[in-house]
Design a protein around this motif. Structure first.
Motif, PDB file in Angstrom:
ATOM      1  N   MET A  23       0.847  -1.197   0.000  1.00  0.00           N
ATOM      2  CA  MET A  23       0.000   0.000   0.000  1.00  0.00           C
ATOM      3  C   MET A  23       0.880   1.244   0.000  1.00  0.00           C
ATOM      4  SD  MET A  23      -2.898   1.218   2.740  1.00  0.00           S
ATOM      5  CE  MET A  23      -3.951  -0.185   2.372  1.00  0.00           C
ATOM      6  N   ALA A  24       0.578   2.167  -0.890  1.00  0.00           N
ATOM      7  CA  ALA A  24       1.365   3.388  -1.001  1.00  0.00           C
ATOM      8  C   ALA A  24       1.226   4.237   0.261  1.00  0.00           C
ATOM      9  CB  ALA A  24       0.915   4.182  -2.217  1.00  0.00           C
ATOM     10  N   THR A  25       2.264   5.014   0.533  1.00  0.00           N
ATOM     11  CA  THR A  25       2.257   5.888   1.705  1.00  0.00           C
ATOM     12  C   THR A  25       2.325   7.345   1.276  1.00  0.00           C
ATOM     13  OG1 THR A  25       4.664   5.986   1.943  1.00  0.00           O
ATOM     14  CG2 THR A  25       3.545   4.101   2.950  1.00  0.00           C
ATOM     15  N   ILE A  26       2.047   8.217   2.235  1.00  0.00           N
ATOM     16  CA  ILE A  26       2.104   9.659   1.956  1.00  0.00           C
ATOM     17  C   ILE A  26       3.530  10.099   1.629  1.00  0.00           C
ATOM     18  CG2 ILE A  26       2.419  10.334   4.371  1.00  0.00           C
ATOM     19  CD1 ILE A  26       0.582  12.730   3.821  1.00  0.00           C
ATOM     20  N   TYR A  27       4.529   9.351   2.171  1.00  0.00           N
ATOM     21  CA  TYR A  27       5.919   9.672   1.879  1.00  0.00           C
ATOM     22  C   TYR A  27       6.242   9.432   0.411  1.00  0.00           C
ATOM     23  CZ  TYR A  27       6.177   9.488   6.962  1.00  0.00           C
ATOM     24  OH  TYR A  27       5.956   9.705   8.297  1.00  0.00           O
ATOM     25  N   GLU A  28       5.697   8.334  -0.144  1.00  0.00           N
ATOM     26  CA  GLU A  28       5.907   8.038  -1.559  1.00  0.00           C
ATOM     27  C   GLU A  28       5.227   9.087  -2.445  1.00  0.00           C
ATOM     28  OE1 GLU A  28       6.037   3.363  -2.230  1.00  0.00           O
ATOM     29  OE2 GLU A  28       4.460   3.910  -0.803  1.00  0.00           O
ATOM     30  N   VAL A  29       4.049   9.520  -2.046  1.00  0.00           N
ATOM     31  CA  VAL A  29       3.358  10.566  -2.791  1.00  0.00           C
ATOM     32  C   VAL A  29       4.194  11.843  -2.789  1.00  0.00           C
ATOM     33  CG1 VAL A  29       1.321  12.059  -2.880  1.00  0.00           C
ATOM     34  CG2 VAL A  29       1.059   9.625  -2.323  1.00  0.00           C
ATOM     35  N   SER A  30       4.737  12.194  -1.627  1.00  0.00           N
ATOM     36  CA  SER A  30       5.571  13.389  -1.498  1.00  0.00           C
ATOM     37  C   SER A  30       6.783  13.307  -2.408  1.00  0.00           C
ATOM     38  CB  SER A  30       6.011  13.551  -0.038  1.00  0.00           C
ATOM     39  OG  SER A  30       6.990  14.557   0.087  1.00  0.00           O
ATOM     40  N   SER A  31       7.429  12.138  -2.432  1.00  0.00           N
ATOM     41  CA  SER A  31       8.627  11.957  -3.244  1.00  0.00           C
ATOM     42  C   SER A  31       8.330  12.033  -4.732  1.00  0.00           C
ATOM     43  CB  SER A  31       9.280  10.608  -2.906  1.00  0.00           C
ATOM     44  OG  SER A  31      10.408  10.370  -3.729  1.00  0.00           O
ATOM     45  N   LEU A  32       7.262  11.326  -5.165  1.00  0.00           N
ATOM     46  CA  LEU A  32       6.923  11.301  -6.580  1.00  0.00           C
ATOM     47  C   LEU A  32       6.490  12.675  -7.085  1.00  0.00           C
ATOM     48  CD1 LEU A  32       6.546   9.654  -9.173  1.00  0.00           C
ATOM     49  CD2 LEU A  32       4.233   9.069  -8.384  1.00  0.00           C
ATOM     50  N   ALA A  33       5.741  13.401  -6.267  1.00  0.00           N
ATOM     51  CA  ALA A  33       5.249  14.721  -6.672  1.00  0.00           C
ATOM     52  C   ALA A  33       6.316  15.798  -6.532  1.00  0.00           C
ATOM     53  CB  ALA A  33       4.017  15.093  -5.845  1.00  0.00           C
ATOM     54  N   GLY A  34       7.373  15.487  -5.746  1.00  0.00           N
ATOM     55  CA  GLY A  34       8.429  16.467  -5.552  1.00  0.00           C
ATOM     56  C   GLY A  34       8.020  17.621  -4.673  1.00  0.00           C
ATOM     57  N   VAL A  35       7.162  17.337  -3.686  1.00  0.00           N
ATOM     58  CA  VAL A  35       6.696  18.374  -2.754  1.00  0.00           C
ATOM     59  C   VAL A  35       6.866  17.864  -1.338  1.00  0.00           C
ATOM     60  CG1 VAL A  35       5.027  19.287  -4.418  1.00  0.00           C
ATOM     61  CG2 VAL A  35       4.309  17.549  -2.769  1.00  0.00           C
ATOM     62  N   SER A  36       6.657  18.751  -0.377  1.00  0.00           N
ATOM     63  CA  SER A  36       6.809  18.380   1.031  1.00  0.00           C
ATOM     64  C   SER A  36       5.612  17.581   1.522  1.00  0.00           C
ATOM     65  CB  SER A  36       6.971  19.634   1.887  1.00  0.00           C
ATOM     66  OG  SER A  36       5.750  20.374   1.894  1.00  0.00           O
ATOM     67  N   LEU A  37       5.805  16.890   2.658  1.00  0.00           N
ATOM     68  CA  LEU A  37       4.698  16.177   3.299  1.00  0.00           C
ATOM     69  C   LEU A  37       3.577  17.146   3.681  1.00  0.00           C
ATOM     70  CD1 LEU A  37       6.623  13.711   5.669  1.00  0.00           C
ATOM     71  CD2 LEU A  37       5.329  13.125   3.617  1.00  0.00           C
ATOM     72  N   ALA A  38       3.956  18.340   4.120  1.00  0.00           N
ATOM     73  CA  ALA A  38       2.946  19.329   4.519  1.00  0.00           C
ATOM     74  C   ALA A  38       2.079  19.731   3.329  1.00  0.00           C
ATOM     75  CB  ALA A  38       3.629  20.559   5.109  1.00  0.00           C
ATOM     76  N   THR A  39       2.690  19.842   2.147  1.00  0.00           N
ATOM     77  CA  THR A  39       1.921  20.205   0.953  1.00  0.00           C
ATOM     78  C   THR A  39       0.949  19.098   0.572  1.00  0.00           C
ATOM     79  OG1 THR A  39       3.685  21.624   0.109  1.00  0.00           O
ATOM     80  CG2 THR A  39       2.084  20.812  -1.489  1.00  0.00           C
ATOM     81  N   VAL A  40       1.423  17.846   0.631  1.00  0.00           N
ATOM     82  CA  VAL A  40       0.518  16.712   0.350  1.00  0.00           C
ATOM     83  C   VAL A  40      -0.653  16.737   1.320  1.00  0.00           C
ATOM     84  CG1 VAL A  40       0.289  14.204   0.268  1.00  0.00           C
ATOM     85  CG2 VAL A  40       2.369  15.284  -0.588  1.00  0.00           C
ATOM     86  N   SER A  41      -0.365  16.998   2.596  1.00  0.00           N
ATOM     87  CA  SER A  41      -1.421  17.051   3.602  1.00  0.00           C
ATOM     88  C   SER A  41      -2.427  18.151   3.296  1.00  0.00           C
ATOM     89  CB  SER A  41      -0.807  17.270   4.984  1.00  0.00           C
ATOM     90  OG  SER A  41      -1.812  17.365   5.972  1.00  0.00           O
TER      91      SER A  41
END
Length: 334
Positions: free
Chosen positions: A1-19
């Motif tokens: 299962m994908a994590t928010i960290y992987e989303v952050s890395s792939l999108a090239g943005v911070s965890l706070a931005t993903v949130s």
């Protein structure tokens, strides 16, 4: 299962931005939001709703209490509320109260227990005093089709007294003076106010209110049938019938046809609510428009403005009824 960290890395943005994207925070550019959305889609990432709730102190859900789930009236009300909230990324939880105080209390308690961010309620059994106390709680509460003076800013309502007046006045303007009336249950505020409007129209035209031409129905087709049956059994003289809602008008029209009463030649009929079938029955039913779907939209906007702090929303608390003239009223002289 994908994590928010992987989303952050792939999108090239911070965890706070993903949130912020996940929680629909407006402080994110469209370009950045699109990058994060694309990353979540590619990874098959699904935000954890429980975690979102804990982080934002919101469940993004609104509780709805209605009297019944069947019938066009409540269907239109719920559709108006749900569609407006869904466009804003919110969801609804629906339960019923069946116009009984204990069941309405139980329904409200259930919705509060589900941690709804707000409630939109259509109550008929609970007192104003109870609802004023309820509104002092932690969960914001908004009221459909009801005006509570102390909570006027939380209410979306129709001027039912004016609607009752317009219905009877329409008959009087066609020359009718012997007018029967099938009311809704008088413990319900909308039914009580529609009857008050009927009486006002009679009084302003120097016509008496006759008890023998009054019947308290139940807002169902059966109530309409029983009302007209009652009037005809008394051999009362009347040329017009005002019904407090379209369902009772439909029932009365069915009973009239079954007993060889020609419509509208022998009996003119008007309803109230302008629900979908009123324009399809024969004769097409003259009625009073009750814009309940629009009122549902407005109740949802009230929640979006007050609870979710959505900007640019104009709130109209009071709605006015209007006469919808069709084919079920004949002139007394025609």
């Amino acid at each position: 299962m994908a994590t928010i960290y992987e989303v952050s890395s792939l999108a090239g943005v911070s965890l706070a931005t993903v949130s912020r994207v996940i929680n629909n925070n407006t402080r994110v550019s469209d370009k950045t939001r699109q990058k994060v959305d694309a990353a979540m889609l590619e990874l098959g990432y699904r935000p954890n709703s429980i975690a979102q709730s804990l982080a934002s102190n919101r469940t993004n859900s609104v509780g709805i209490l209605v009297s019944e789930l069947d019938g066009s009236f409540f269907g239109q009300m719920m559709a108006g509320i749900e569609s407006e909230l869904r466009m804003a990324g919110k969801h609804v939880i629906i339960t019923t109260g069946h116009s009984q105080a204990d069941k309405e209390k139980d329904g409200i308690d259930f919705l509060i227990s589900r941690n709804c961010d707000a409630l939109i309620v259509h109550t008929e059994g609970l007192t104003d005093e109870y609802l004023v106390t309820l509104a002092k709680g932690k969960t914001p509460v908004y009221f459909m089709s009801r005006i509570i003076p102390e909570l006027a800013g939380n209410c979306i309502y129709l001027d039912n007294e004016l609607g009752g007046y317009l219905a009877t006045q329409a008959m009087i303007e066609k020359g009718h003076s012997n007018i029967a009336y099938i009311a809704g249950p008088q413990f319900k505020a909308d039914a009580h106010n529609r009857l008050a409007g009927h009486k006002r129209a009679l009084s302003q035209n120097n016509l008496p209110f006759k008890e023998e031409l009054y019947f308290e129905g139940d807002f169902t087709e059966t109530g309409g049938k029983e009302g007209l049956k009652n009037f005809l059994s008394k051999a009362s003289t009347f040329t017009a019938l005002v019904c407090a809602n379209d369902e009772m008008a439909s029932g009365a029209m069915t009973y009239a046809r079954e007993h060889n009463v020609a419509l509208p030649q022998d009996l003119s009929i008007i309803g109230f609510d302008n629900i979908v079938f009123s324009r399809h029955i024969y004769p097409k039913l003259t009625t009073i428009d009750n814009p309940v779907r629009e009122m549902g939209h407005m109740a949802a906007k009230l929640v979006l403005k007050n609870v979710y702090q959505q900007k640019g929303l104009t709130i109209n608390h009071s709605f006015e009824p209007a006469l919808i003239a069709r084919d079920s009223i004949a002139s007394i002289n025609s």
